[in-house]
Design a protein around this motif. Structure first.
Motif, PDB file in Angstrom:
ATOM      1  N   GLN A  76      35.983  32.964  17.039  1.00 34.39           N
ATOM      2  CA  GLN A  76      36.808  33.712  17.990  1.00 34.39           C
ATOM      3  C   GLN A  76      37.904  32.822  18.581  1.00 34.39           C
ATOM      4  N   LYS A  77      37.527  31.597  18.931  1.00 33.85           N
ATOM      5  CA  LYS A  77      38.489  30.660  19.513  1.00 33.85           C
ATOM      6  C   LYS A  77      39.580  30.292  18.506  1.00 33.85           C
ATOM      7  N   LEU A  78      39.206  30.077  17.258  1.00 34.47           N
ATOM      8  CA  LEU A  78      40.199  29.786  16.213  1.00 34.47           C
ATOM      9  C   LEU A  78      41.219  30.912  16.110  1.00 34.47           C
ATOM     10  N   ILE A  79      40.739  32.147  16.147  1.00 37.49           N
ATOM     11  CA  ILE A  79      41.626  33.309  16.027  1.00 37.49           C
ATOM     12  C   ILE A  79      42.563  33.380  17.235  1.00 37.49           C
ATOM     13  N   GLN A  80      42.030  33.131  18.422  1.00 39.54           N
ATOM     14  CA  GLN A  80      42.860  33.161  19.628  1.00 39.54           C
ATOM     15  C   GLN A  80      43.969  32.114  19.568  1.00 39.54           C
ATOM     16  N   TYR A 100      32.683  39.574   6.213  1.00 41.33           N
ATOM     17  CA  TYR A 100      31.699  40.040   7.193  1.00 41.33           C
ATOM     18  C   TYR A 100      30.380  39.258   7.099  1.00 41.33           C
ATOM     19  N   GLY A 101      29.817  38.991   8.243  1.00 39.82           N
ATOM     20  CA  GLY A 101      28.589  38.200   8.318  1.00 39.82           C
ATOM     21  C   GLY A 101      28.846  36.724   8.521  1.00 39.82           C
ATOM     22  N   ASP A 102      29.977  36.243   8.000  1.00 37.83           N
ATOM     23  CA  ASP A 102      30.280  34.814   8.159  1.00 37.83           C
ATOM     24  C   ASP A 102      30.520  34.453   9.617  1.00 37.83           C
ATOM     25  N   GLU A 103      30.985  35.424  10.413  1.00 39.83           N
ATOM     26  CA  GLU A 103      31.297  35.131  11.813  1.00 39.83           C
ATOM     27  C   GLU A 103      30.051  34.876  12.649  1.00 39.83           C
ATOM     28  N   VAL A 104      28.860  35.180  12.088  1.00 38.80           N
ATOM     29  CA  VAL A 104      27.603  34.873  12.796  1.00 38.80           C
ATOM     30  C   VAL A 104      26.650  34.059  11.917  1.00 38.80           C
ATOM     31  N   GLY A 105      27.143  33.544  10.802  1.00 39.83           N
ATOM     32  CA  GLY A 105      26.342  32.626   9.994  1.00 39.83           C
ATOM     33  C   GLY A 105      25.284  33.286   9.127  1.00 39.83           C
ATOM     34  N   TYR A 149      33.588  45.603  18.548  1.00 40.80           N
ATOM     35  CA  TYR A 149      33.026  44.294  18.156  1.00 40.80           C
ATOM     36  C   TYR A 149      34.069  43.486  17.391  1.00 40.80           C
ATOM     37  N   LEU A 150      34.764  44.150  16.463  1.00 37.90           N
ATOM     38  CA  LEU A 150      35.774  43.458  15.662  1.00 37.90           C
ATOM     39  C   LEU A 150      36.950  43.027  16.536  1.00 37.90           C
ATOM     40  N   SER A 151      37.348  43.905  17.459  1.00 38.80           N
ATOM     41  CA  SER A 151      38.447  43.553  18.367  1.00 38.80           C
ATOM     42  C   SER A 151      38.068  42.378  19.260  1.00 38.80           C
ATOM     43  N   LYS A 152      36.807  42.342  19.682  1.00 39.57           N
ATOM     44  CA  LYS A 152      36.320  41.216  20.504  1.00 39.57           C
ATOM     45  C   LYS A 152      36.448  39.902  19.737  1.00 39.57           C
ATOM     46  N   LEU A 153      36.129  39.938  18.461  1.00 37.33           N
ATOM     47  CA  LEU A 153      36.267  38.743  17.624  1.00 37.33           C
ATOM     48  C   LEU A 153      37.729  38.358  17.452  1.00 37.33           C
ATOM     49  N   GLY A 154      38.604  39.363  17.460  1.00 38.79           N
ATOM     50  CA  GLY A 154      40.035  39.122  17.255  1.00 38.79           C
ATOM     51  C   GLY A 154      40.570  39.706  15.967  1.00 38.79           C
ATOM     52  N   VAL A 155      39.716  40.426  15.242  1.00 35.36           N
ATOM     53  CA  VAL A 155      40.117  41.029  13.961  1.00 35.36           C
ATOM     54  C   VAL A 155      40.939  42.293  14.218  1.00 35.36           C
ATOM     55  N   ASN A 156      42.109  42.386  13.583  1.00 33.91           N
ATOM     56  CA  ASN A 156      42.944  43.587  13.714  1.00 33.91           C
ATOM     57  C   ASN A 156      43.480  44.058  12.359  1.00 33.91           C
ATOM     58  N   PHE A 157      42.736  43.743  11.322  1.00 38.20           N
ATOM     59  CA  PHE A 157      43.090  44.150   9.955  1.00 38.20           C
ATOM     60  C   PHE A 157      41.766  44.268   9.200  1.00 38.20           C
ATOM     61  N   LEU A 158      41.509  45.425   8.619  1.00 36.28           N
ATOM     62  CA  LEU A 158      40.243  45.635   7.924  1.00 36.28           C
ATOM     63  C   LEU A 158      40.467  45.936   6.452  1.00 36.28           C
ATOM     64  N   ILE A 217      31.106  24.942   8.498  1.00 38.77           N
ATOM     65  CA  ILE A 217      31.528  26.352   8.517  1.00 38.77           C
ATOM     66  C   ILE A 217      32.839  26.500   9.277  1.00 38.77           C
ATOM     67  N   ILE A 218      32.933  25.904  10.450  1.00 34.95           N
ATOM     68  CA  ILE A 218      34.127  26.058  11.286  1.00 34.95           C
ATOM     69  C   ILE A 218      35.309  25.286  10.693  1.00 34.95           C
ATOM     70  N   LEU A 219      35.044  24.126  10.101  1.00 32.14           N
ATOM     71  CA  LEU A 219      36.090  23.380   9.392  1.00 32.14           C
ATOM     72  C   LEU A 219      36.732  24.250   8.308  1.00 32.14           C
ATOM     73  N   MET A 220      35.880  24.883   7.498  1.00 29.53           N
ATOM     74  CA  MET A 220      36.378  25.714   6.394  1.00 29.53           C
ATOM     75  C   MET A 220      37.184  26.898   6.924  1.00 29.53           C
ATOM     76  N   GLN A 221      36.688  27.545   7.962  1.00 28.73           N
ATOM     77  CA  GLN A 221      37.396  28.698   8.521  1.00 28.73           C
ATOM     78  C   GLN A 221      38.715  28.284   9.171  1.00 28.73           C
ATOM     79  N   ALA A 222      38.723  27.148   9.834  1.00 26.52           N
ATOM     80  CA  ALA A 222      39.949  26.677  10.480  1.00 26.52           C
ATOM     81  C   ALA A 222      41.046  26.439   9.454  1.00 26.52           C
ATOM     82  N   ASN A 223      40.684  25.832   8.330  1.00 22.08           N
ATOM     83  CA  ASN A 223      41.678  25.581   7.295  1.00 22.08           C
ATOM     84  C   ASN A 223      42.279  26.895   6.793  1.00 22.08           C
TER      85      ASN A 223
END
Length: 648
Positions: A548-552, A495-500, A116-125, A477-483
């Motif tokens: 996910q798109k931001l991470i990509q 955790y949890g922020d990726e699904v609101g 699930y984390l890899s699908k999101l693009g996370v590679n550091f925990l 939410i996406i504005l804040m994460q993009a910055n």
């Protein structure tokens, strides 16, 4: 102090005396290179201690033993990281911070969540504290009673090793915490101190009367004035006052005793040998105490951290250090090292000031306070990096300096009061649903609790079933994460922020948590809700796929690597923040409208610090722009942002 000309003799003496029969030649080379510096730093702190030489020898033996216990696999990873240079500066690393029990139910179940984390693009925990701490007196795991034993709520040390093995197969990096400042009062050292053992009483600050504690209290601030006033607690067991800066069950360690340093260095290297890639040093600003001072950010703190860094570079060179110093910009920069130790103290620090200033911008719709703080933040040296983030397990502090608020023409007290009212929902028409944490009635200060989604208005919008407000909150939410993902540093999602996820109020019914409203933003994950991220059109899906798109996008742009390559455009529009990242011929602009209004930005913002670009590609929308003359504009919708690569 070990002189340069006697380094080889000293090392040979250690090997012979302690019967060290095998050692890694590469380790020995690093030790010879660093021993003079390690000695210099050690004796700066302990030159007057009666057992200084004996303790220094024990410290060096600790390095030998730790490296001998380091697996061949980890030594190979050390070599691979060394070939990459500053491996942790890469644009390809994106993290997530989580509580194992609340995210997956325990360490045994974590490997099944890695896909699930890899699908999101996370590679550091970043796995929040795992080591043993007493139920009801854990401070979220930061009151450690055993630095080597996993708390049974999470599993066992074997479970952790199994998870690490799975993570390494998937190329996922690991960060764990170490609490250097204090132990639980249930730690073996503290229990022996309570029983009257003078050796272990010297591991802590313990006094028979209030004379010395009162001298400390005269200048020390209170960290938790509501729940834990004062900095000392009376121990009935040993009839002494004990320094307890955070909570009465967290006893501060006495680093004036070099044996404390040696013991904690041993724990640091134990974590390194588990396979930790980044070690998060909790609350380092507090580790040295001195009467007549605030007991925070003292020069000896930096000497100790530099000493620890040198020891890590010798015994486990692939592990980086994060200093969790949540302090003013002028102070936090020092944690990267200064003078001859520039970029040789902590590899990472939290960009907590920038995080708080993002929330300032979102509440006010203006960027001027944030811009006034950048002069200090940009002093971070090359070779080090920020941890950038929008939310974490902790509260949001508003501790940035008054002059940055005054520079924006605002009065500091009133400005902070507005932010506290806005995010606690007291301000008229505020969409936020947070709560104030650690309010200090003496100063009027407070910090802010709440999830990213609830502070951005999603909880309230869902409650009143207002589609327009839901839409607006997702934009925020996406504005804040993009910055956070593009401004520079290693970004860590929470955790949890990726699904609101919105606030969880169940903590109010738990006596062990009800006093601490930070638990409202530490949710227990419902995997049925996570499944909604696969269902097109749901709120969860919209937030997940956009994150996910931001991470990509981040991962395919090498210019986003943290190469000290951030330049701010001077404000052309107080609602819009614009920065440039550059690497060789590559140039990237991030432009963010923090207001609820349509607005625009002159094209001059993209020419101020570089050759005027002709064409820009917005990676977010896929749209291309021809750069116009300075009297023409780039248009912004409310809370819109652009991720612009210069094409020509």
């Amino acid at each position: 102090m070990v002189k340069d000309h006697s380094l080889s003799d000293f090392i040979f003496h250690i090997i012979e005396k302690h019967q060290i029969r095998s050692y890694d030649p590469a380790f020995l080379e690093r030790l010879r290179e660093k021993l003079s510096t390690i000695s210099q730093l050690y004796y700066q702190i302990y030159s007057t201690h009666p057992h200084k030489d004996e303790m220094f020898e024990k410290l060096v033996v600790t390095l030998f033993r730790a490296n001998n216990e380091r697996s061949n696999g980890l030594k190979k990873r050390d070599e691979q990281k060394a070939k990459k240079g500053h491996w942790f500066l890469s644009n390809e690393i994106v993290g997530m911070s989580l509580y194992v029990d609340r995210f997956s139910g325990g360490l045994k179940k974590m490997p099944s969540k890695l896909n699930y984390l890899s699908k999101l693009g996370v590679n550091f925990l970043h796995l929040m504290p795992l080591f043993q701490s007493p139920e009801g007196e854990s401070d979220g795991g930061y009151a450690v009673s055993d630095f080597r034993k996993i708390d049974e709520r999470f599993g066992t040390i074997e479970d952790l090793k199994g998870l690490i093995e799975n993570m390494q197969k998937k190329d996922i990096y690991l960060m764990l915490d170490i609490v250097l400042n204090h132990t639980s009062h249930r730690h073996e050292w503290a229990e022996k101190a309570k029983a009257g053992d003078a050796y272990y009483q010297d591991f802590y600050y313990m006094y028979e009367n209030r004379w010395i504690p009162n001298q400390y209290e005269e200048h020390m601030p209170e960290i938790f004035p509501e729940s834990s006033p004062g900095n000392f607690t009376w121990s009935e067991a040993c009839q002494k006052w004990v320094m307890t800066v955070f909570h009465e069950y967290q006893w501060d360690l006495n680093y004036m005793n070099p044996m404390v340093l040696r013991e904690m260095m041993d724990n640091i290297l134990f974590y390194a040998n588990l396979g930790v890639d980044v070690l998060r040093v909790d609350a380092p600003a507090f580790i040295w105490k001195q009467t007549g001072t605030t007991c925070q950010n003292l020069p000896q703190v930096h000497t100790l951290l530099r000493l620890i860094k040198q020891c890590v570079m010798v015994a486990s060179p692939g592990m980086a250090l994060l200093g969790e110093a949540i302090v003013a910009p002028k102070e936090i920069i020092k944690y990267f090292g200064t003078g001859e130790f520039t970029a040789q103290e902590c590899d990472f620090a939290y960009n907590a000031v920038q995080m708080a200033l993002q929330w300032d911008m979102l509440a006010t719709g203006e960027t001027d306070v944030m811009m006034a703080a950048q002069h200090e933040i940009l002093k971070k040296p090359f070779g080090t990096s920020w941890i950038t983030y929008t939310r974490c397990h902790d509260d949001i502090g508003l501790g940035y300096e008054n002059h940055t608020i005054k520079a924006a023409g605002k009065e500091p007290y009133k400005h902070r009061k507005y932010l506290m009212d806005y995010y606690s929902g007291k301000y008229p028409e505020s969409p936020a649903m947070g709560k104030l944490f650690s309010s200090n009635p003496k100063t009027g200060d407070a910090r802010i609790s709440g999830t990213l989604a609830s502070l951005c208005g999603l909880e309230k919008a869902i409650k009143v079933n207002n589609p327009d407000h839901i839409e607006e909150s997702i934009h925020k939410i996406i504005l804040m994460q993009a910055n956070s993902l593009f401004i520079g540093g290693l970004p860590i999602l929470y955790y949890g922020d990726e699904v609101g996820y919105t606030n969880d109020y169940s903590y109010e019914e738990d006596p062990g948590k009800s006093y601490d409203n930070r638990w409202m933003h530490r949710p227990i994950i419902d995997w049925k809700k996570i499944k909604l991220s696969d269902k097109t059109g749901t709120i969860e899906n919209r937030i997940f796929t956009q994150t996910q798109k931001l991470i990509q996008i981040r991962k395919k742009l090498p210019v986003i690597a943290d190469l000290k390559n951030l330049t701010w455009s001077s404000p052309q529009n107080k609602h819009v923040a614009v920065f440039m990242r550059d690497k060789g011929d590559e140039r990237f602009f991030g432009a963010f409208n923090y207001s609820k209004f349509q607005t625009h930005l002159t094209w001059f913002a993209f020419k101020e610090h570089t050759l005027a670009p002709k064409r820009l590609l917005d990676h977010w929308s896929g749209q291309e722009f021809e750069v116009g003359p300075d009297n023409e504009f780039l248009e912004f919708q409310p809370y819109q942002f652009y991720l612009l690569e210069v094409l020509e």
